[in-house]
Scaffold this active site. Structure first.
Site, PDB file in Angstrom:
ATOM      1  N   SER A  95       2.506  15.410  43.340  1.00  0.00           N
ATOM      2  CA  SER A  95       3.546  15.225  42.330  1.00  0.00           C
ATOM      3  C   SER A  95       3.779  13.740  42.097  1.00  0.00           C
ATOM      4  O   SER A  95       4.214  13.016  43.000  1.00  0.00           O
ATOM      5  CB  SER A  95       4.856  15.876  42.775  1.00  0.00           C
ATOM      6  OG  SER A  95       5.913  15.378  41.985  1.00  0.00           O
ATOM      7  N   HIS A 100       0.438  16.998  39.518  1.00  0.00           N
ATOM      8  CA  HIS A 100       1.666  17.725  39.181  1.00  0.00           C
ATOM      9  C   HIS A 100       2.641  16.772  38.478  1.00  0.00           C
ATOM     10  O   HIS A 100       2.994  15.727  39.015  1.00  0.00           O
ATOM     11  CB  HIS A 100       2.266  18.269  40.474  1.00  0.00           C
ATOM     12  CG  HIS A 100       3.456  19.154  40.309  1.00  0.00           C
ATOM     13  ND1 HIS A 100       3.349  20.511  40.071  1.00  0.00           N
ATOM     14  CD2 HIS A 100       4.786  18.892  40.384  1.00  0.00           C
ATOM     15  CE1 HIS A 100       4.560  21.047  40.013  1.00  0.00           C
ATOM     16  NE2 HIS A 100       5.461  20.084  40.196  1.00  0.00           N
ATOM     17  N   ASP A 108       6.315  16.462  36.810  1.00  0.00           N
ATOM     18  CA  ASP A 108       7.643  17.070  36.787  1.00  0.00           C
ATOM     19  C   ASP A 108       8.413  16.600  35.567  1.00  0.00           C
ATOM     20  O   ASP A 108       8.798  15.431  35.482  1.00  0.00           O
ATOM     21  CB  ASP A 108       8.407  16.691  38.067  1.00  0.00           C
ATOM     22  CG  ASP A 108       7.850  17.412  39.282  1.00  0.00           C
ATOM     23  OD1 ASP A 108       7.835  18.654  39.260  1.00  0.00           O
ATOM     24  OD2 ASP A 108       7.419  16.737  40.236  1.00  0.00           O
ATOM     25  N   MET A 121      11.787  16.846  33.480  1.00  0.00           N
ATOM     26  CA  MET A 121      13.206  17.216  33.648  1.00  0.00           C
ATOM     27  C   MET A 121      14.005  16.728  32.456  1.00  0.00           C
ATOM     28  O   MET A 121      13.764  15.619  31.959  1.00  0.00           O
ATOM     29  CB  MET A 121      13.758  16.591  34.929  1.00  0.00           C
ATOM     30  CG  MET A 121      12.969  16.951  36.178  1.00  0.00           C
ATOM     31  SD  MET A 121      13.805  16.345  37.648  1.00  0.00           S
ATOM     32  CE  MET A 121      12.517  16.609  38.882  1.00  0.00           C
ATOM     33  N   HIS A 125       5.077  20.912  35.205  1.00  0.00           N
ATOM     34  CA  HIS A 125       6.207  21.717  35.693  1.00  0.00           C
ATOM     35  C   HIS A 125       7.426  21.407  34.835  1.00  0.00           C
ATOM     36  O   HIS A 125       8.031  20.341  34.961  1.00  0.00           O
ATOM     37  CB  HIS A 125       6.433  21.367  37.175  1.00  0.00           C
ATOM     38  CG  HIS A 125       7.571  22.092  37.817  1.00  0.00           C
ATOM     39  ND1 HIS A 125       8.043  21.764  39.073  1.00  0.00           N
ATOM     40  CD2 HIS A 125       8.334  23.134  37.408  1.00  0.00           C
ATOM     41  CE1 HIS A 125       9.034  22.577  39.397  1.00  0.00           C
ATOM     42  NE2 HIS A 125       9.250  23.406  38.399  1.00  0.00           N
ATOM     43  N   MET A 156      11.018  21.648  33.967  1.00  0.00           N
ATOM     44  CA  MET A 156      12.377  21.980  34.434  1.00  0.00           C
ATOM     45  C   MET A 156      13.318  21.652  33.288  1.00  0.00           C
ATOM     46  O   MET A 156      14.098  20.693  33.324  1.00  0.00           O
ATOM     47  CB  MET A 156      12.700  21.171  35.701  1.00  0.00           C
ATOM     48  CG  MET A 156      11.948  21.708  36.913  1.00  0.00           C
ATOM     49  SD  MET A 156      11.844  20.511  38.248  1.00  0.00           S
ATOM     50  CE  MET A 156      10.397  19.619  37.697  1.00  0.00           C
ATOM     51  N   MET A 186       9.958  27.521  44.328  1.00  0.00           N
ATOM     52  CA  MET A 186      10.620  26.261  44.711  1.00  0.00           C
ATOM     53  C   MET A 186      11.211  26.407  46.112  1.00  0.00           C
ATOM     54  O   MET A 186      11.936  27.365  46.390  1.00  0.00           O
ATOM     55  CB  MET A 186      11.750  25.926  43.730  1.00  0.00           C
ATOM     56  CG  MET A 186      11.319  25.538  42.328  1.00  0.00           C
ATOM     57  SD  MET A 186      10.206  24.129  42.233  1.00  0.00           S
ATOM     58  CE  MET A 186      11.192  22.837  42.998  1.00  0.00           C
ATOM     59  N   ASP A 228       6.563  24.325  45.987  1.00  0.00           N
ATOM     60  CA  ASP A 228       6.960  22.967  45.584  1.00  0.00           C
ATOM     61  C   ASP A 228       8.289  22.610  46.234  1.00  0.00           C
ATOM     62  O   ASP A 228       9.289  23.303  46.032  1.00  0.00           O
ATOM     63  CB  ASP A 228       7.088  22.946  44.049  1.00  0.00           C
ATOM     64  CG  ASP A 228       7.395  21.578  43.468  1.00  0.00           C
ATOM     65  OD1 ASP A 228       7.467  20.595  44.217  1.00  0.00           O
ATOM     66  OD2 ASP A 228       7.560  21.523  42.228  1.00  0.00           O
TER      67      ASP A 228
END
Ligand code: DX5
Ligand code: ZN
Length: 213
Positions: A9, A34, A36, A38, A67, A69, A139, A174
C-alpha cells in the site's frame, strides 16, 4: 511459486518519490500496488485519486489494485478505469442497496471487481455477491489510516468467506499486516495481503516482502 499476492500500500510510501517507491517494491518482487483512495466522507481522511493512478500507470505494468474508500463509488468507475486501474474494490457499507449493480458496472468495464467490508460488518451480508466477485477485501483495521494495529477478531471472517467461495476467489486482507499477522491470515484462507507501513517503514523492502510469505 508463491500463490499469495502481496500488494504494497503506497499510503505509507514517500509521496514525493512515488515512482521510485513503486520501482523499489517491484524490484523486491511485488506484482500488485495497492492504492488507497479516500474521500473525507466515507472515511475521516483524504488521500489520492484518479490523477495518481494515471501517473502510476505510466511508470509501471504492475496490477493497480485500487481500494475505494469513498461514497458513491459508481461515479468513479469509468474515471479510474480510464486512468488505468486493473482492479476496483469498493465498500459494501457505502452502497449496500446497490452493491450487485456496482459489481456489474465494474465487470462491464473489463476489469476485476472487489468488495470490501469494514470491521463491524458481518461477512455473511456479502455472501450473495461472492459468485460475481473477483476479490473480497476484509479490513482488519478501521479504514482511514495506515499503521494501526491488526484486529484479530476480523481475521475470523476469512474462513466464512472461503467456505462459501471457490478457490478462484481472491480473499485479501488489509490493515496491520506484518510477518506474524500475515501467517494468521494465509492459514485461515486469505491469498492476498495488503501491507503499507510494514513494507515501507522497513529499510529493506525485499526482506519485508519475503517475510510475509
Ligand atoms: C487503511 C488502508 C490500508 C493501509 C494499511 O484504510 O486501506 O491499505 O494502507 O496500512 P498498514 O499496512 O500500515 O496497516
Ligand atoms: Zn487499503
Amino acid at each position: 511459486m508463491n500463490k499469495v499476492i502481496i500488494s504494497p500500500s503506497i499510503l505509507s510510501a514517500d509521496f514525493a518519490n512515488l515512482e521510485r517507491e513503486v520501482r523499489a517494491v517491484e524490484k523486491a518482487g511485488a506484482k500488485w500496488i495497492h492504492i488507497d483512495v479516500m474521500d473525507g466522507h466515507f472515511v475521516p481522511n483524504i488521500t489520492v485519486g484518479v490523477p495518481v493512478v494515471k501517473s502510476l500507470r505510466k511508470v509501471t505494468n504492475l496490477v493497480l489494485d485500487t481500494h475505494l474508500m469513498i461514497e458513491n463509488p459508481e461515479k468513479f468507475i469509468r474515471p479510474f478505469v480510464q486512468a488505468g486501474s486493473d482492479l476496483l474494490t469498493f465498500h459494501y457499507e457505502a452502497c449496500a442497496d446497490r452493491a450487485g449493480n456496482i459489481i456489474d458496472l465494474i465487470k462491464a468495464e473489463g476489469i476485476k471487481a472487489g468488495l470490501s467490508i469494514k470491521p463491524k460488518t458481518d461477512p455473511r451480508e456479502i455472501l450473495p455477491f461472492i459468485n460475481k466477485l473477483d476479490l473480497v477485501l476484509i479490513m482488519t483495521v478501521e479504514p482511514g489510516f495506515g499503521g494501526q494495529e491488526f484486529m484479530h477478531e476480523c481475521a475470523m471472517k476469512i474462513p466464512v468467506i472461503r467456505e462459501n467461495a471457490g478457490n478462484e476467489l481472491i480473499i485479501q486482507v488489509d490493515g496491520g499486516i506484518n510477518n506474524l499477522t500475515a501467517k494468521i491470515c494465509t492459514s485461515l484462507g486469505a491469498n492476498s495481503l495488503v501491507a503499507g507501513s510494514y513494507i515501507f517503514n522497513h529499510d529493506n523492502y525485499d526482506t519485508a516482502i519475503q517475510s510475509l510469505y
